[in-house]
Design an enzyme around this catalytic site. Structure first.
Site, PDB file in Angstrom:
ATOM      1  N   ILE A 402      17.861  -7.754 107.916  1.00 27.68           N
ATOM      2  CA  ILE A 402      17.641  -7.742 106.543  1.00 27.68           C
ATOM      3  C   ILE A 402      17.970  -6.602 105.550  1.00 27.68           C
ATOM      4  O   ILE A 402      18.318  -6.766 104.289  1.00 27.68           O
ATOM      5  CB  ILE A 402      15.834  -7.691 106.628  1.00 27.68           C
ATOM      6  N   ASP A 403      18.101  -5.449 106.147  1.00 24.45           N
ATOM      7  CA  ASP A 403      18.742  -4.131 105.353  1.00 24.45           C
ATOM      8  C   ASP A 403      20.119  -4.338 104.730  1.00 24.45           C
ATOM      9  O   ASP A 403      20.223  -4.238 103.560  1.00 24.45           O
ATOM     10  CB  ASP A 403      18.671  -2.926 106.255  1.00 24.45           C
ATOM     11  N   ASP A 404      21.124  -4.790 105.423  1.00 25.65           N
ATOM     12  CA  ASP A 404      22.436  -5.171 104.859  1.00 25.65           C
ATOM     13  C   ASP A 404      22.220  -6.391 104.004  1.00 25.65           C
ATOM     14  O   ASP A 404      23.028  -6.450 102.919  1.00 25.65           O
ATOM     15  CB  ASP A 404      23.348  -5.575 106.020  1.00 25.65           C
ATOM     16  N   ARG A 478      13.355  -2.449 100.372  1.00 25.37           N
ATOM     17  CA  ARG A 478      14.814  -3.009 100.080  1.00 25.37           C
ATOM     18  C   ARG A 478      14.799  -4.434  99.533  1.00 25.37           C
ATOM     19  O   ARG A 478      15.336  -4.706  98.530  1.00 25.37           O
ATOM     20  CB  ARG A 478      15.527  -2.692 101.349  1.00 25.37           C
TER      21      ARG A 478
END
Length: 671
Positions: A402-404, A478
């Protein structure tokens, strides 16, 4: 209508709060600010690779380098030059008192010190050398060999330094447990699956590799007797998850010596097939060192020879993690090109680089080539989702995160590509993966959905307390930031659920925990940026508590810093020597919250300008990235470049907007 999340050109909310005017915030010279941004931007652009991506060293502590030395001995692949350089690295990173730590400025760490000591002995260093004697004293002062963590015990058992009965049971039959069972492989995180699956294969075989004469660790046992190899501390409460799991561990150990042959054979086949399927690409199992190294040892247990193409390929992938110069060699836990690239694109756009600049077009084309179309482990819990996310490394097809994905999508939304319909199609597809990954509580985790049975961290082989991947505030922030840039704000039910999650996760002091960066400064910036993008009012009391907390944690030098120790003691949240990256995060948090003309912001900007080098960057030695809290910390070598560039650039944009809206050269809030 311009999405709320596009902060460039948006005026900050009214009510910008000031410190005591007597503090006299420094004047920020415009030419000096422009010059720093230009130099940092030029340096970042010069570091872009020919294929369009950015990547720099991902540094961690000495543990992996020690393990790499052991792995080479285990495989019979001793390389005298590499060994000599790795030993030099261990010598250089030893603390004056004799041990090794897991983050810059941290205390001696028992397991890290034991691994370094053992690696040095395997490479011919005597226990009687002064630096070895100091290390041994540190180990014995901390009760000795038998109190190391589980992964260290596993390594020591392989080399015959403790009995296999001293390792928590990991029967391979766990791989057969169905999805509906109390514990199964999909109730733990991606990294746990990839690390533990080969470990279970190894545990089933229980290999013992002899060490050279004089390389054993018997001197580290202290006054403990052999029977204590098999003892794990109990919870003082009679009824607890830990005591239940300890009792289960004893039963599993009994089963290990009386396995059911048919179950063992079937479990071995399934686990091996699962592991080999995830080793087919070029990134290695899970694309992280511990899983990659364990997979090689597991293959050797399965009678694959060192020269076998699968083993040779896996070992070559491990070698790609080396960082070598003319004196030293150390090992990175993985490579970070997707993460470095998407953050660099965001920083460069903030600096004013045109949306269709060739460097950004090249970077985004490369990022689009890394969108994954494979159904990974996430599909088990989210069968309705479709592939479309991004991973962290050069290749890790089974495990997008999810972050990337969120940061890549934000970067793509800020750029203009010749094939814009293709970009829009990629973003649409990515949402088909990311949105169904929202957990029931409204937050997002890294790799899985609803991976939150936290009691499983009490299992004996989970003493690192990082077995799971629950939703976190920083990742949820994010996602909100990304959704805001795509025009999805508070009217979206998913956004409202995420905001509710963040409000529940806020600490009483006003900050948010940072799972993937150190720590509360990182988490608070991530959340404030997401809330701003989602259209949340920045004058809400809970947001003001967050900005007040950030301001209260500013150091006298004008910067911000936070030690990794805050994971052990939350009372030290936001406290530590100033660093460029953490100062940038604090400034980004304040700026996104509309705090622009505040004395604290001016002092933070002044800090970055004062410590900006003529070469364009900032010097930073601290570990500000987090792999696993209390276990593995990281130093991203580009964090001290693109984050300060981003913060300075956003400040310049908002300052210019404020001046223009005031209609004068300076507002009363500047004075």
């Amino acid at each position: 209508m311009e999405p709320v999340g596009v902060i460039e050109g948006v005026s900050p909310p009214a009510g910008d709060r000031l410190l005591d005017p007597a503090l006299s915030p420094p004047e920020i010279d415009t030419a000096r600010l422009h010059g720093a941004i230009e130099r940092a931007r030029s340096r970042l652009l010069a570091m872009q690779g020919p294929d369009g991506f950015w990547v720099a060293e991902l540094e961690t502590d000495s543990t992996l380098t020690s393990e790499y030395l052991m792995l080479r001995h285990l495989l019979g692949k001793v390389d005298e030059t590499k060994q000599r350089k790795a030993v030099a690295y261990l010598r250089e990173t030893q603390l004056p008192e004799g041990g090794w730590n897991i983050y810059d400025g941290g205390p001696n760490h028992l397991s890290t010190t034991v691994k370094a000591y053992f690696a040095l002995k395997l490479n011919g260093h005597s226990r009687d050398e002064p630096f070895m004697r100091r290390a041994r004293e540190v180990i014995l002062d901390q009760v000795g060999l038998l109190r190391v963590n589980v992964f260290t015990k596993f390594t020591l058992a392989i080399f015959g330094q403790i009995d296999w009965r001293g390792v928590p049971a990991m029967p391979i039959e766990l791989f057969l447990l169905p999805r509906w069972s109390f514990f199964n492989m999909h109730e733990i995180s991606y990294w746990s699956r990839t690390v533990l699956t080969p470990l279970m294969i190894i545990f089933a075989h229980k290999p013992v590799v002899p060490v050279p004469p004089g390389a054993d660790l018997m001197e580290l046992r202290g006054d403990l007797k052999a029977k204590h190899d098999y003892w794990f501390p109990r919870d003082p409460r009679l009824l607890s998850w830990r005591n239940l799991f300890l009792a289960t561990d004893r039963l599993l150990h009994w089963y290990e010596w009386h396995p059911v042959p048919r179950f063992r054979r079937l479990a071995m086949e399934r686990a091996t097939s699962w592991m080999l399927a995830r080793m087919q690409g070029e990134g290695g199992l899970g694309a992280i060192y511990p899983a990659m190294a364990n997979s090689v040892i597991a293959l050797r247990c399965l009678d694959y020879q060192v020269e076998h193409p699968i083993v040779a390929k896996a070992f070559k992938q491990i070698e790609s993690l080396e960082v070598e110069d003319d004196r030293t060699l150390n090992i990175q836990p993985c490579l970070s090109p997707v993460w470095d690239t998407c953050l660099a694109v965001n920083a460069l756009r903030a600096s004013g680089l045109p949306a269709d600049h060739p460097a950004l077009v090249s970077a985004c084309r490369w990022l689009l080539s890394k969108q994954t179309w494979k159904e990974g482990d996430w599909k088990v819990k989210v069968p309705g989702a479709e592939p479309g996310g991004w991973y962290f490394q050069f290749e890790n097809e089974f495990y997008p995160d999810i972050d990337d994905t969120g940061v890549v999508m934000t970067a793509l939304s800020k750029t203009v590509l010749p094939d814009d319909p293709g970009k829009r199609a990629a973003l649409t597809q990515a949402l088909k993966w990311a949105m169904p990954m929202q957990s029931r509580d409204g937050g997002w985790a890294s790799y899985d959905k609803d991976n939150n049975k936290l009691f499983l961290n009490e299992i004996p082989f989970a003493d690192h307390k990082a077995l799971l991947d629950p939703p976190t505030a920083d990742l949820t922030g994010r996602m909100l930031e990304m959704l805001g840039h795509l025009g999805r704000t508070r009217s979206d039910p998913a956004v409202m659920r995420a905001i509710a999650f963040l409000r529940r996760q806020q600490e009483p002091e006003g900050c948010w925990y940072g799972r993937w960066g150190v720590n509360y400064i990182y988490g608070t910036w991530s959340v404030l940026a997401g809330l701003r993008a989602s259209g949340e009012r920045m004058d809400e009391p809970y947001i003001q508590r967050a900005t007040d907390w950030l301001i209260s944690r500013q150091n006298p030098d004008g910067g911000w810093g936070e030690s990794c120790h805050s994971y052990d003691d939350p009372r030290t949240a936001g406290q530590g020597p100033s660093t460029a990256s953490q100062t940038a995060w604090a400034l980004l948090g304040l700026l996104h919250a509309g705090v622009v003309q505040h004395a604290a912001v001016h002092q933070g900007i002044d800090y970055l300008l004062r410590f900006h080098s003529a070469a364009g960057g900032w010097d930073e030695r601290g570990f500000t990235g987090t792999g696993f809290p209390r276990v593995l910390y990281l130093r991203y070598h580009l964090y001290s470049l693109y984050f300060p560039l981003w913060a300075l650039s956003l400040y310049r944009t908002l300052r210019q907007t404020t001046i223009a809206s005031d209609g004068e050269g300076a507002s009363s809030r500047d004075q």
